[in-house]
Design a protein around this motif. Structure first.
Motif, PDB file in Angstrom:
ATOM      1  N   PRO A 107       0.872  -1.207  -0.090  1.00 34.06           N
ATOM      2  CA  PRO A 107       0.042  -0.116  -0.021  1.00 34.06           C
ATOM      3  C   PRO A 107       0.967   1.189  -0.005  1.00 34.06           C
ATOM      4  O   PRO A 107       2.054   1.247   0.702  1.00 34.06           O
ATOM      5  CB  PRO A 107      -0.939  -0.071   1.484  1.00 34.06           C
ATOM      6  N   SER A 108       0.327   2.218  -0.778  1.00 34.47           N
ATOM      7  CA  SER A 108       1.150   3.536  -0.665  1.00 34.47           C
ATOM      8  C   SER A 108       0.052   4.706  -0.780  1.00 34.47           C
ATOM      9  O   SER A 108      -0.907   4.480  -1.165  1.00 34.47           O
ATOM     10  CB  SER A 108       2.224   3.448  -2.245  1.00 34.47           C
ATOM     11  N   LEU A 109       0.819   5.864  -0.242  1.00 32.71           N
ATOM     12  CA  LEU A 109      -0.242   7.011  -0.202  1.00 32.71           C
ATOM     13  C   LEU A 109       0.926   8.521  -0.490  1.00 32.71           C
ATOM     14  O   LEU A 109       1.935   8.157   0.084  1.00 32.71           O
ATOM     15  CB  LEU A 109      -0.748   7.217   1.152  1.00 32.71           C
ATOM     16  N   SER A 110       0.273   9.101  -1.591  1.00 32.06           N
ATOM     17  CA  SER A 110       1.198  10.266  -1.727  1.00 32.06           C
ATOM     18  C   SER A 110       0.433  11.369  -2.157  1.00 32.06           C
ATOM     19  O   SER A 110      -0.736  11.230  -2.406  1.00 32.06           O
ATOM     20  CB  SER A 110       1.982   9.735  -3.014  1.00 32.06           C
ATOM     21  N   ALA A 159      -3.618   6.925  -3.515  1.00 31.04           N
ATOM     22  CA  ALA A 159      -3.253   5.832  -2.857  1.00 31.04           C
ATOM     23  C   ALA A 159      -3.269   4.408  -4.033  1.00 31.04           C
ATOM     24  O   ALA A 159      -4.117   4.568  -5.117  1.00 31.04           O
ATOM     25  CB  ALA A 159      -4.144   5.319  -1.903  1.00 31.04           C
ATOM     26  N   THR A 216     -12.036   2.579  -2.970  1.00 28.14           N
ATOM     27  CA  THR A 216     -11.226   2.234  -3.759  1.00 28.14           C
ATOM     28  C   THR A 216     -11.605   1.563  -5.287  1.00 28.14           C
ATOM     29  O   THR A 216     -12.633   1.129  -5.142  1.00 28.14           O
ATOM     30  CB  THR A 216      -9.918   1.059  -3.323  1.00 28.14           C
ATOM     31  N   VAL A 275      -5.132   6.426   6.329  1.00 28.74           N
ATOM     32  CA  VAL A 275      -6.312   5.993   5.433  1.00 28.74           C
ATOM     33  C   VAL A 275      -6.478   4.742   6.256  1.00 28.74           C
ATOM     34  O   VAL A 275      -5.807   3.789   6.642  1.00 28.74           O
ATOM     35  CB  VAL A 275      -5.891   5.283   3.871  1.00 28.74           C
ATOM     36  N   VAL A 322      -2.397   2.741   5.728  1.00 27.24           N
ATOM     37  CA  VAL A 322      -1.221   3.358   5.202  1.00 27.24           C
ATOM     38  C   VAL A 322      -1.481   4.843   5.555  1.00 27.24           C
ATOM     39  O   VAL A 322      -2.528   5.145   5.759  1.00 27.24           O
ATOM     40  CB  VAL A 322      -1.292   3.370   3.484  1.00 27.24           C
TER      41      VAL A 322
END
Length: 528
Positions: free
Chosen positions: A378-381, A398, A423, A448, A457
């Protein structure tokens, strides 16, 4: 993509193909290559449901000292006939929360939204009347945009039908934008344009004239990341210095401006200085907020032909059977009937299988096919900076999450729910949330969280202000009774003969007390 197909279908290509018929294998391979070439360039996908959400700026949604507030309205407003606050019936068409593909919504502290009315347009989604130091955080949404996107090439062309209006000071000055178009080039640069129209007014209220509609840049874009599900980008601002932004203030490190032709247009409406940093600390209120675009990219079925191409290469190899034309030699003796065994030579057509042989040297290669299986973490930017000011919209993207799953977006350390998302089929989402005005300066975390409160994340951000709005002084002092022009975006120094002014800005200055507020700028012709 289309250019490639046209090239392969030209007479020249057909002549070449005809000439190649003398060699069956060459013709087959050429045909296979031609079929396989199309999918390689078929990354462009049609879009018919693009949705663009944007607050424009905090200034465009703020409370005002006169007329109640600055606000967004769906549709292109009619001619009110004079520089005066809107009423429920004037202009016509007038205030609207929806018009065609365009809608306006105000977010609530609980993460939902409310639909404003003419009576509630100056209230937050929670029902609190805004002040010059606060904003409704109104969000403009244009739906059903159509066009094409190519995530692989990083390009996009999307257009929307419909318009919206931006009114300041309750409608004493307003302009509209119609039929926006987005273009993103392969180098990551882009632009959002629209047809702008509006009205020119004078400070004494004696002038009110329609402006000539023209195409302007609502935003210029840099480092745009085009994905298969959407785009989130912060328009250019910092360091932008149009020639017509004559009173731009570079004191703040985040000084900047909206696009040059947009400022030129606003010079005619009298609003120009409210779209660039004219004060020492007004950048946060005037700079453009992030633009969030979502869509469903309809993948073209052309990639499917790639599967038959893989089988066709196998069929050409058997074309080596023509070699048995040497069978005449075997005819010299029936014994060479064993020669047909060499016909088993085509079995080497299974040589492609040896491509799997690298896996035969050990069982571990059999695990190689499974290596692509692991799902991404999982990624968040934010897609850029992680430093924000209270009231800023924070773009979030995300990936690597479970598909079709709902989450809450929470600001810590004191938990504040900023919104909720779901999502997509790929386990990704793109949205934006707003930093509450009560957020203290310092380091915070945006998480999140699943329904049970578990953070799947998170992302650390820095908030640079504590919500106090600083009103900037200007270099002149003017008595209230003089009716001085108020398009400075700042305040005059207070004294017994001077009071604060506001110039078409919730963060500017205004004459207070019983003195009537008059319009905001000199007649355009008087400025020259």
């Amino acid at each position: 993509m289309e250019t490639t197909r046209m090239h392969l279908s030209t007479p020249r290509a057909r002549r070449l193909a005809a000439g190649a018929t003398a060699v069956a294998l060459g013709a087959t391979i050429a045909a296979a290559a031609a079929i396989g070439a199309a999918p390689a360039n078929a990354a462009s996908a049609d879009v018919t449901d693009a949705s663009l959400s944007w607050s424009l700026s905090n200034e465009a949604n703020a409370g005002a000292y006169f007329g109640g507030c600055n606000f967004l309205s769906a549709g292109v407003a009619g001619n009110s006939g004079a520089s005066a606050p809107w009423t429920a019936t004037n202009p016509s068409p007038g205030y609207a929360a929806s018009a065609g593909n365009v809608s306006i919504a105000y977010p609530t502290s609980a993460g939902g939204t409310t639909t404003p009315t003419f009576a509630t347009k100056c209230q937050t989604g929670d029902g609190t009347t805004v002040t010059p130091a606060t904003t409704t955080r109104g969000v403009l949404t244009l739906a059903d945009g159509t066009g094409t996107v190519d995530a692989a090439a990083g390009t996009a062309d999307i257009a929307w039908d419909g318009g919206f209006t931006v009114a300041f000071y309750g409608g004493m000055t307003y302009w509209s934008a119609e039929d926006p178009q987005l273009h993103v080039a392969a180098d990551g640069t882009g632009e959002l344009t629209a047809t702008a129209s509006g009205y020119a007014a004078s400070r004494d209220g004696g002038s009110w004239a329609p402006l000539t509609p023209r195409t302007v840049h609502l935003a210029t874009l840099t480092d745009v990341d085009v994905t298969s599900t959407g785009i989130t980008v912060s328009p250019d601002w910092k360091g932008v210095e149009p020639a017509s932004a004559t009173t731009i203030n570079k004191t703040n490190a985040d000084w900047g401006s909206w696009p040059a032709d947009f400022i030129d247009f606003q010079n005619e409406t009298g609003q120009s200085s409210y779209w660039y940093s004219s004060g020492a600390n007004d950048a946060a209120s005037k700079k453009p907020q992030p633009i969030a675009i979502t869509y469903t990219a309809a993948e073209e079925p052309t990639p499917e032909p790639t599967t038959p191409v893989t089988t066709e290469p196998a069929t050409p190899e058997p074309t080596t059977t023509p070699e048995p034309t040497t069978d005449p030699e075997p005819t010299t003796a029936p014994e060479p009937t064993t020669d047909p065994e060499p016909t088993t030579d085509p079995e080497p057509t299974t040589d492609p299988e040896p491509t799997t042989e690298p896996s035969e040297p050990g069982t571990t290669p059999t695990t190689d096919p499974t290596t692509p299986a692991p799902a991404p973490a999982p990624s968040l930017s934010t897609g850029g900076t992680t430093t924000f000011t209270v009231g800023d919209a924070v773009p979030l993207r995300a990936a690597g999450l479970p598909a079709d799953t709902g989450y809450s977006i929470v600001l810590h350390s004191d938990p504040v729910v900023l919104g909720s998302v779901t999502t997509d089929a790929d386990g990704a989402f793109a949205t934006s949330v707003v930093i509450p005005t009560a957020t203290p300066a310092g380091t915070h975390t945006i998480a999140v969280e699943s329904s049970d409160g578990t953070a799947v994340v998170s992302l650390a951000i820095t908030v640079t202000a504590d919500g106090v709005v600083v009103i900037d002084p200007v270099d002149t002092t003017t008595a209230v009774t003089t009716g001085a022009a108020v398009n400075t975006g700042g305040t005059v120094a207070s004294s017994t003969s001077a009071l604060p002014w506001i110039g078409l800005s919730a963060f500017g200055v205004i004459a207070l007390g019983s003195v009537a507020f008059v319009a905001y700028r000199r007649r355009v012709t008087q400025q020259h």
